[in-house]
Scaffold this motif. Structure first.
Motif, short mmCIF file in Angstrom:
data_model
loop_
_atom_site.label_atom_id
_atom_site.label_comp_id
_atom_site.label_asym_id
_atom_site.label_seq_id
_atom_site.Cartn_x
_atom_site.Cartn_y
_atom_site.Cartn_z
N ALA A 47 -5.06 6.40 8.23
CA ALA A 47 -6.22 6.80 7.43
C ALA A 47 -6.04 8.23 6.92
CB ALA A 47 -7.49 6.70 8.28
N PHE A 48 -5.55 9.11 7.80
CA PHE A 48 -5.33 10.51 7.43
C PHE A 48 -4.31 10.60 6.30
CE2 PHE A 48 -2.58 14.28 8.14
CZ PHE A 48 -3.50 15.30 7.96
N ALA A 49 -3.21 9.88 6.44
CA ALA A 49 -2.15 9.96 5.43
C ALA A 49 -2.64 9.44 4.08
CB ALA A 49 -0.93 9.16 5.90
N LEU A 50 -3.29 8.27 4.10
CA LEU A 50 -3.69 7.67 2.83
C LEU A 50 -4.80 8.46 2.12
CD1 LEU A 50 -3.43 3.84 3.62
CD2 LEU A 50 -1.72 5.35 2.61
N ALA A 51 -5.57 9.21 2.92
CA ALA A 51 -6.67 9.99 2.31
C ALA A 51 -6.18 11.37 1.85
CB ALA A 51 -7.79 10.17 3.33
N SER A 52 -4.94 11.73 2.20
CA SER A 52 -4.44 13.07 1.87
C SER A 52 -3.88 13.10 0.44
CB SER A 52 -3.32 13.47 2.83
OG SER A 52 -3.82 13.60 4.13
N PRO A 53 -4.00 14.26 -0.23
CA PRO A 53 -3.48 14.35 -1.60
C PRO A 53 -1.96 14.49 -1.66
CG PRO A 53 -4.39 16.45 -0.90
CD PRO A 53 -4.63 15.50 0.23
N TYR A 54 -1.40 14.14 -2.79
CA TYR A 54 0.03 14.39 -3.03
C TYR A 54 0.20 15.89 -3.25
CZ TYR A 54 0.69 9.37 -3.57
OH TYR A 54 0.75 8.02 -3.33
N PRO A 55 1.41 16.43 -3.07
CA PRO A 55 1.59 17.87 -3.29
C PRO A 55 1.33 18.24 -4.75
CG PRO A 55 3.66 16.81 -2.58
CD PRO A 55 2.61 15.76 -2.60
N ASP A 56 0.81 19.44 -4.93
CA ASP A 56 0.52 19.94 -6.27
C ASP A 56 1.83 20.31 -6.97
OD1 ASP A 56 -2.09 20.96 -7.70
OD2 ASP A 56 -0.46 22.39 -8.15
N LEU A 78 5.90 10.65 5.45
CA LEU A 78 6.55 9.45 4.91
C LEU A 78 5.81 8.95 3.67
CD1 LEU A 78 8.31 9.60 7.48
CD2 LEU A 78 8.20 7.11 7.59
N ALA A 79 4.50 9.19 3.62
CA ALA A 79 3.71 8.77 2.46
C ALA A 79 3.78 9.80 1.33
CB ALA A 79 2.27 8.53 2.88
N GLY A 80 4.51 10.90 1.57
CA GLY A 80 4.69 11.92 0.53
C GLY A 80 3.45 12.76 0.28
N ARG A 81 2.61 12.95 1.30
CA ARG A 81 1.36 13.69 1.12
C ARG A 81 1.49 15.15 1.57
NH1 ARG A 81 -2.09 9.32 -0.52
NH2 ARG A 81 -0.54 7.65 -0.60
N SER A 82 0.62 15.99 0.99
CA SER A 82 0.73 17.44 1.21
C SER A 82 0.40 17.85 2.65
CB SER A 82 -0.19 18.18 0.25
OG SER A 82 -1.52 17.79 0.52
N THR A 83 -0.15 16.93 3.42
CA THR A 83 -0.49 17.24 4.82
C THR A 83 0.64 16.87 5.79
OG1 THR A 83 -1.54 15.08 4.88
CG2 THR A 83 -2.99 16.96 4.52
N GLY A 84 1.77 16.43 5.25
CA GLY A 84 2.89 15.99 6.10
C GLY A 84 3.66 17.16 6.70
N THR A 85 4.64 16.82 7.52
CA THR A 85 5.44 17.86 8.21
C THR A 85 6.10 18.82 7.22
OG1 THR A 85 7.34 16.38 8.19
CG2 THR A 85 6.04 16.41 10.21
N CYS A 86 6.45 18.33 6.03
CA CYS A 86 7.12 19.17 5.03
C CYS A 86 6.29 19.21 3.75
CB CYS A 86 8.51 18.64 4.73
SG CYS A 86 9.53 18.44 6.18
N LYS A 87 4.99 19.14 3.93
CA LYS A 87 4.03 19.15 2.80
C LYS A 87 4.32 18.01 1.81
CE LYS A 87 3.82 24.21 2.91
NZ LYS A 87 3.99 25.39 2.08
N GLY A 88 4.91 16.93 2.30
CA GLY A 88 5.17 15.76 1.44
C GLY A 88 6.40 15.93 0.56
N LYS A 110 0.83 -1.22 0.00
CA LYS A 110 0.00 0.00 0.00
C LYS A 110 0.85 1.26 0.00
CE LYS A 110 -4.14 -1.51 2.36
NZ LYS A 110 -4.62 -1.60 3.73
N LEU A 111 2.05 1.16 0.53
CA LEU A 111 2.98 2.30 0.53
C LEU A 111 4.33 1.83 0.02
CD1 LEU A 111 2.79 4.47 3.80
CD2 LEU A 111 2.31 5.17 1.46
N VAL A 112 4.94 2.65 -0.83
CA VAL A 112 6.26 2.31 -1.35
C VAL A 112 7.21 3.41 -0.92
CG1 VAL A 112 7.62 1.87 -3.43
CG2 VAL A 112 5.22 1.15 -3.34
#
Ligand code: TPP
Ligand code: MG
Length: 329
Positions: free
Chosen positions: A305-314, A90-100, A38-40
């Protein structure tokens, strides 16, 4: 262990255990989700090394700085990076500590004092010196922690940093997490000295060799070093002995690890051992620790759940946060 040294209060012991359980459960979930496909991502498990940052972090404030490495989710979680933001990063999403945009190798979260995560072996030490120097110049009572591995103690930057920190009496604590391996190379095959902590003498630096899997001993060592740094006494080198349960990186077959040594270390897993001792010594009940663990499991469910539902950075984010002034496309 000598009894004339300070002893942690009950609530401190529970706090240390809570951080250890948080790290263990997060690590287990990271490894299982990568396995599921599910995550790479590249993942460097710190399983087995939970005690070091947990027993340290109870001496620190959010305003204290910490620099860590790729194998650093234990350091980040112990220092207070919320699971939710860590998972999203870690999942590279825009909601992460560094916006993914940092990903697993470059988590930064100044709100909790985590100032850098680096893949350049040996580079946490000069960066921690810089943060400590800034605090010293501003007259702030902050402490900077440099986390690094045993392999990193053979890098030039280790020696340069210890020297300068000692000359300038910087408020820094150098913590070598000696997990016996540098990538695939056992300690003795690449290090000329039996104890990394003996190297501190070359820089007239107080140095401590400690069992980094013993929560009380680690708490005492960290307390002494943090208090010295905070009160103007300068730097300390701590070599905390531990063991890496898994291969260097997730997926590594770890055939180079001595199976007997590994089995013995896993048999001495510091998390269940500490759990059992808390109950045996009457510091906590089974129910109390079980409730802490259940709360952590819920926190991680929500984080995943939060990470997987979050979008990747634009794509528009590509040039943002690179320099102080944004570059126009
Ligand atoms: C300057 C530099 N040299 C080499 C590498 C390749 N490398 C990545 S991890 C690693 C081993 C580091 O071992 P250690 O410092 O003991 O940390 P651990 O992974 O055991 O936590 C090496 C040599 C690197 N990333 N950076
Ligand atoms: Mg190592």
């Amino acid at each position: 262990m000598s009894t004339d040294r300070p002893q942690p209060e009950r609530r401190t012991l529970i706090d240390i255990y809570r951080r250890m359980a948080l790290i263990k459960q997060n690590d287990e979930r990271f490894r299982s989700i990568i396995k599921s496909g599910k995550l790479v991502m590249p993942y460097y498990s710190p399983r087995g090394q939970e005690v070091i940052p947990s027993a340290l972090a109870v001496h620190l404030n959010d305003g204290d700085y910490l620099c860590t490495i790729y194998r650093g989710i234990h350091d980040m979680l112990a220092k207070g990076v919320p699971s939710k933001l860590l998972w999203a990063e870690l999942a590279g999403r825009s909601t992460g500590t560094c916006k993914g945009k940092g990903g697993p190798m470059h988590v930064t979260h100044p709100a909790s004092g985590v100032m850098v995560t680096t893949g350049i072996v040996g580079s946490t030490m000069p960066i921690a010196n810089g943060l400590a120097l800034a605090a010293q110049i501003r007259g702030e009572k902050r402490v900077a922690i440099a986390m690094f591995g045993d392999g990193a103690s053979n890098i030039g930057a280790f020696h340069e940093s210890l020297n300068l920190a000692s000359v300038w009496k910087l408020p820094v604590v150098f913590i070598c997490q000696n997990n016996r391996y540098a990538e695939h190379t056992p300690y003795a095959a690449c290090t000329s000295i039996e104890r990394v902590s003996d190297r501190g003498a070359a820089y007239s630096m107080p140095s401590i060799h400690v069992n980094g899997n013993d929560p009380v001993a680690m708490w005492q060592a960290a307390g002494e070093a943090v208090s010295r740094a905070r009160n103007g006494g300068g730097p300390t080198l701590i070599e905390a002995m531990t063991f890496r349960f898994h291969g260097h990186i997730f997926g590594d077959a770890d055939a180079y690890m001595d199976p007997a040594q590994k089995a013995e270390a896993m048999n001495q897993d510091p998390v269940p051992i500490f759990r059992e001792s808390l109950i045996k010594q009457g510091h906590a009940s089974e129910g109390e620790l079980g409730a802490i663990e259940a709360e952590i499991a819920q926190e991680i469910d929500a984080a995943v759940a939060f990470a997987l539902a979050s979008p990747y950075p634009d794509v528009a984010e590509l040039r943002r946060d690179v320099f102080a002034q944004e570059i126009e496309a």
